[in-house]
Design an enzyme around this catalytic site. Structure first.
Site, PDB file in Angstrom:
ATOM      1  N   LYS A 131      51.894  39.812  34.636  1.00 62.10           N
ATOM      2  CA  LYS A 131      50.772  40.726  34.395  1.00 62.10           C
ATOM      3  C   LYS A 131      51.035  41.526  33.124  1.00 62.10           C
ATOM      4  O   LYS A 131      52.086  41.431  32.509  1.00 62.10           O
ATOM      5  CB  LYS A 131      50.588  41.705  35.562  1.00 62.10           C
ATOM      6  CG  LYS A 131      50.381  41.056  36.910  1.00 62.10           C
ATOM      7  CD  LYS A 131      49.075  40.316  37.019  1.00 62.10           C
ATOM      8  CE  LYS A 131      48.968  39.620  38.367  1.00 62.10           C
ATOM      9  NZ  LYS A 131      47.914  38.661  38.433  1.00 62.10           N
ATOM     10  N   SER A 168      44.932  34.452  36.325  1.00 56.27           N
ATOM     11  CA  SER A 168      44.804  35.911  36.252  1.00 56.27           C
ATOM     12  C   SER A 168      45.085  36.477  34.861  1.00 56.27           C
ATOM     13  O   SER A 168      44.650  37.574  34.548  1.00 56.27           O
ATOM     14  CB  SER A 168      45.707  36.601  37.273  1.00 56.27           C
ATOM     15  OG  SER A 168      47.055  36.506  36.894  1.00 56.27           O
TER      16      SER A 168
END
EC number: 3.4.21.89
Length: 174
Positions: free
Chosen positions: A73, A31
């Site tokens: 993230k 990701s």
């Protein structure tokens, strides 16, 4: 007796460092690719985790209750902001914000491979007070705030840091 005492002191110091100052993290998944690779080992800072010290585009680890896991993230939205993505462009409170950290060749490759027009689908969200909005750098393969919602500041476990392994990936994370 002295050796046992020294061993205990060293163990306590190590626990203190890893509980209060540094967080080791192993990247699991793609990701954050190409910024971070699956299997990268990093040490990240546990210092300055309040809302005034967390900045847009910081890479953070989060305690994700929905997934019962720690995720990594990039901070896109800060408390009280309105975030809009339109035609692959980020707007914060109506102002265009350039995302220099995104890898242009990766984006072009992903768009071609998946036959898509946009790397980041259009959306609009308002970030609550004491919350942040996060995205993965690999937008088409990231479970992030678009699906999980905003995260409370207290869910931030660490930020920034350095990739230590593999050695050919060694670099600082901003």
């Amino acid at each position: 007796m002295m050796a046992i005492l020294e061993f205990i002191v060293v163990c306590l110091a190590i626990v203190f460092v890893f509980k209060g100052i540094i967080m080791p993290i192993k990247v699991d998944g793609s990701s954050m690719y190409p910024t971070l690779h699956d299997g990268d080992l990093a040490f990240m800072s546990r210092l300055d985790l309040n809302s005034k010290q967390i900045k847009r585009f910081d890479i953070v680890t989060l305690d994700c209750k929905q997934l019962d896991n720690v995720i990594i993230k990039r901070v896109i939205g800060l408390p009280g902001e309105k975030i809009v993505y339109k035609n692959d462009c980020l707007y914060v409170n109506g102002k265009y914000i350039k995302e220099n950290y995104l890898n242009k060749s990766h984006i072009k490759d992903v768009k071609s491979r998946y036959n898509i027009s946009y790397f980041t689908d259009d959306f609009e969200i308002s970030v609550g007070e004491n919350e942040i909005f996060v995205l993965g750098d690999n937008r088409v393969n990231s479970l992030d705030s678009r699906e999980l919602g905003c995260f409370k500041i207290e869910n931030v476990l660490s930020k920034k840091g350095i990739i230590l392994f593999p050695f050919n990936h060694m670099k600082g994370m901003n």
